[in-house]
Design an enzyme around this catalytic site. Sequence first.
Site: not given
Length: 363
Positions: A4, A213
């Site tokens: 992440d 992201d």
Amino acid sequence: MVLDTGSELSWLRCKKEPNFTSIFNPLASKTYTKIPCSSQTCKTRTNDLTLPVTCDPAKLCHFIISYADASSVEGHLAFETFRFGSLTRPATVFGCMDSGSSSNAEEDAKTTGLMGMNRGSLSFVNQMGFRKFSYCISGLDSTGFLLLGEARYSWLQPLNYTPLVQISTPLPYFDRVAYSVQLEGIKVNNKVLPLPKSVFVPDHTGAGQTMVDSGTQFTFLLGPVYSALRKEFLLQTAGVLRVLNEPQYVFQGAMDLCYLIDSTSSTLPNLPVVKLMFRGAEMSVSGQRLLYRVPGEVRGKDSVWCFTFGNSDELGISSFLIGHHQQQNVWMEYDLENSRIGFAELRCDLAGQRLGLDVKNLA
């Protein structure tokens, strides 16, 4: 592990649950140490976390993290020694997660934890001291590989680079530890959307930044940009795709452009290419990366497929998010040394084979 780039704290599941395939057992580790809330680490090194840490009944440094998909995790902070190849990092801070709420419990049960890779002081990449990392996500269940450090291969074509956007002044809606780049426009089959450049630039509050992201599944655009892209994509796919005419149906709360495609069809029809125009580089999104087959949604002989761009406004997010679905089969390099992100289209499963990895079995 879930990779992440949009969050800071890495965490491992520490509480045994019936549906979890693997957990971290602190009792089996000689180098594991809980972090008390009275420690300097708890008081000063947690400033970049989205929610302030608290003190739990056992006087441990307690964290709660919530994500864009409405899932959240909580637990306590601890030190542990992490080893990568010949590199050993003692006293690395991570989260020992003991409870959480999930938006996709079935998928989450397959993971041991999350690797927080943003630019915050507690992120894994910062604590381990790497100034560069690369990853490649294949189209196979979002599996792929991560390379820490320099990655130079003769078969890897030159990357296109876009600079990271730096804003030193604290602004209420600007995430300073995100990988922020400048989106400058969008093309659909080489037709540039008729939008002023100003709609892509963060305003005086910091709202409107563009973040890369890997932890968010799809790409979300601010209202005016999403509406313009939706309109042009509808126009260019008229006669090629059948629109799902159900005004009440919105996938994941922000994706309201869905189609009906024959379930027996093995390939998608020929679709226009969407190009994200960043400062100095373009990212092409084509074919399977433009549509997502919604699991379990069937209408007669047809499956429901939704456009993989959604409306940030509907999620209450004041930014552009470039998610991992659009990054599939793209080599992504995060070059912190030179403050830039590089990318190039590539078959990630083949790249994995060249590196001697079985990408299908990597999670």
